[in-house]
Design an enzyme around this catalytic site. Structure first.
Site, PDB file in Angstrom:
ATOM      1  N   LYS A 218      20.541  -8.697  83.734  1.00 11.39           N
ATOM      2  CA  LYS A 218      19.451  -7.939  83.121  1.00 11.39           C
ATOM      3  C   LYS A 218      19.955  -7.200  81.894  1.00 11.39           C
ATOM      4  O   LYS A 218      21.064  -6.659  81.892  1.00 11.39           O
ATOM      5  CB  LYS A 218      18.880  -6.935  84.139  1.00 11.39           C
ATOM      6  N   GLU A 267      11.557   9.982  85.101  1.00 10.67           N
ATOM      7  CA  GLU A 267      12.789   9.472  85.710  1.00 10.67           C
ATOM      8  C   GLU A 267      13.882  10.537  85.799  1.00 10.67           C
ATOM      9  O   GLU A 267      14.569  10.823  84.820  1.00 10.67           O
ATOM     10  CB  GLU A 267      13.307   8.254  84.936  1.00 10.67           C
TER      11      GLU A 267
END
Length: 462
Positions: A218, A267
């Site tokens: 990724k 986050e």
């Protein structure tokens, strides 16, 4: 430690000043409990005295810090985490701290952030934001649950007169604590410019090819949008709007000269309070539905979507592995939940533990940053690709921003859903996780949605 009343301010300053030798200074931190004050109004009042400002709110925890001015700055280039921890300990050891409250975010507190990648070539865009910098504000308002605290941090010199200095500090305190509301007139966007969209899509395609032919799983790629506003932005007004519209978020602002890095990120990277640690895994994204039925359908699709679950699990496993080194009693739920925001929803997993003796929040930040949600997997290979091919200088975007205090409490969030505002212009940033089957147009659309929180408070539409 004793509780500080106004009449004691002169005595504290006199003791500090009398102990100084010529050419020496003494950092004094003095905290008292006060009546409730709106942190945004405090932040707005500071605009009148032309000092840099900082702002931090954890909306879920009823916790806020608003800071004004720079009593002490700490910055670093090489070995940034080790240097910052060493310097912060020195500041604490040498400071005179009067704080009788066992409350996180009171007493000597430092707030700041850092570059996403210190090895990336820097541009003029982030010229006012050092590679890593933390500031002890001169004046600070802390809201913790239902209580409010006011802290003065002053760098006293041998030549200061304690009574005169105390009177100056009180005058500024009275001014800052006098209610001043932010202006209500909303901004309008005059123009928007998406930076190099076709080149960005080509970079996504290149990333998918790199993933197919290497061990990388990724790569997170970010892009920039530049906007022109109808007037200079009032940061307090934007903060008010972010607080009103972006629940379940960390709302932050770091002002340097005429630039302000501001955002509402969902986050959390790490929170430490009384040695108890909380980190959250937030990866996997979908829009909100236009009705309750559609919203539930999208939520269910997100929960069962293979790509998003895989992306989320990358983050969970990395954070769990990282925390096992520094914590005991690490706990991770077996499955994520869906975490709703105003414009988006995410897969969410909390990770808890207890910090081992001898470690600090800087150790955790260094271990976890960047998470797979902002960098990729494996970390070093993904970061190298980003450094070589990404089309922007992220600066503080995507990096840890937050605060820490002299009692080893602190909190850092990942600076996404953010913008760098420069008077009547702004750069907005958004990113997405690229895997082997990613489609450039779909990833472009995902980042478009992620611009929405900041666009909405700057007078624009997604």
């Amino acid at each position: 430690m004793i509780e500080v009343q106004d009449k004691q301010l002169e005595e504290i300053l006199e003791d500090a000043i009398s102990s100084l030798s010529i050419n020496k200074v003494q950092l004094c931190s003095i905290t008292k409990k006060i009546q409730p004050k709106n942190p945004v109004c405090f932040f707005e009042a500071a605009r009148q005295i032309e000092k840099d400002r900082v702002f931090w709110t954890s909306t879920n925890d009823a916790f806020s810090i608003a800071g004004v001015g720079n009593a002490y700055d700490i910055s670093a280039n090489e070995n940034r985490f080790q240097h910052m921890e060493l310097k912060w300990k020195q500041v604490i050891d040498q400071a005179i701290i009067h704080n009788s409250f066992d409350v996180p975010g009171t007493g000597l507190v430092s707030l700041g952030g850092m570059d996403f990648d210190p090895k990336k070539d820097r541009t003029e865009l982030w010229g006012d934001f050092p590679a890593i910098q933390f500031t002890v504000p001169e004046y600070m308002l802390t809201k913790y649950k239902e209580n409010y605290y006011f802290t003065i941090n002053v760098l006293a010199k041998k030549t200061d007169h304690p009574i005169q200095l105390a009177n100056q500090l009180r005058d500024t305190e009275r001014f800052l604590l006098t209610p001043i509301k932010a202006e209500k007139e909303k901004l309008r966007m005059l123009t928007t410019k998406v930076i190099a969209p076709e080149e960005w899509k080509k970079t996504v395609k290149k990333a998918t090819e790199e993933i197919r032919h290497t061990s990388i799983d990724k790569i997170v790629l970010a892009r920039e949008m530049r906007v022109k506003l109808n007037k200079n932005a009032n940061i307090a007004t934007i903060l008010d709007q972010l607080l009103a519209t972006q629940s379940n978020s960390f709302v932050f602002a770091f002002e340097r000269n005429n630039n302000c890095f501001i955002g509402a990120t969902p986050e959390r990277l790490v929170k430490i309070e009384n040695k108890q640690l909380l980190s959250t895994c937030l990866a996997g994204t979908a829009p909100r539905g236009k009705s309750e039925t559609e919203d539930r359908q999208i939520s269910n699709q997100l929960f069962h979507d293979e790509k998003n679950r895989e992306e989320h699990d990358f983050v969970v496993q990395m954070i769990k592995k990282g925390l096992n080194k520094y914590c005991v009693n690490v706990h991770v739920p077996e499955e994520p939940t869906v975490y709703p925001l105003k414009n988006l929803q995410h897969l969410y997993t909390p990770v808890t533990g207890k910090l081992k003796a001898g470690y600090s929040i800087f150790d955790i930040v260094e271990q976890l940053h960047p998470t797979p949600a902002l960098g990729g997997v494996p970390r070093n290979d993904a970061i190298t690709f980003i450094r070589d091919y990404e089309l922007l200088d992220r600066g503080w975007y995507g990096a840890p921003v937050g605060w820490l205090d002299s009692n080893d409490n602190g909190e850092f969030a990942v600076a996404i859903r953010s913008a760098l505002i420069q008077n009547d212009e702004a750069s907005l940033f958004a990113g997405c996780g690229v895997v082997k089957d990613s489609i450039p147009e779909a990833e472009f659309e995902e980042t478009r949605i992620k611009f929405t929180p900041m666009l909405s408070v700057l007078g624009g539409e997604s």
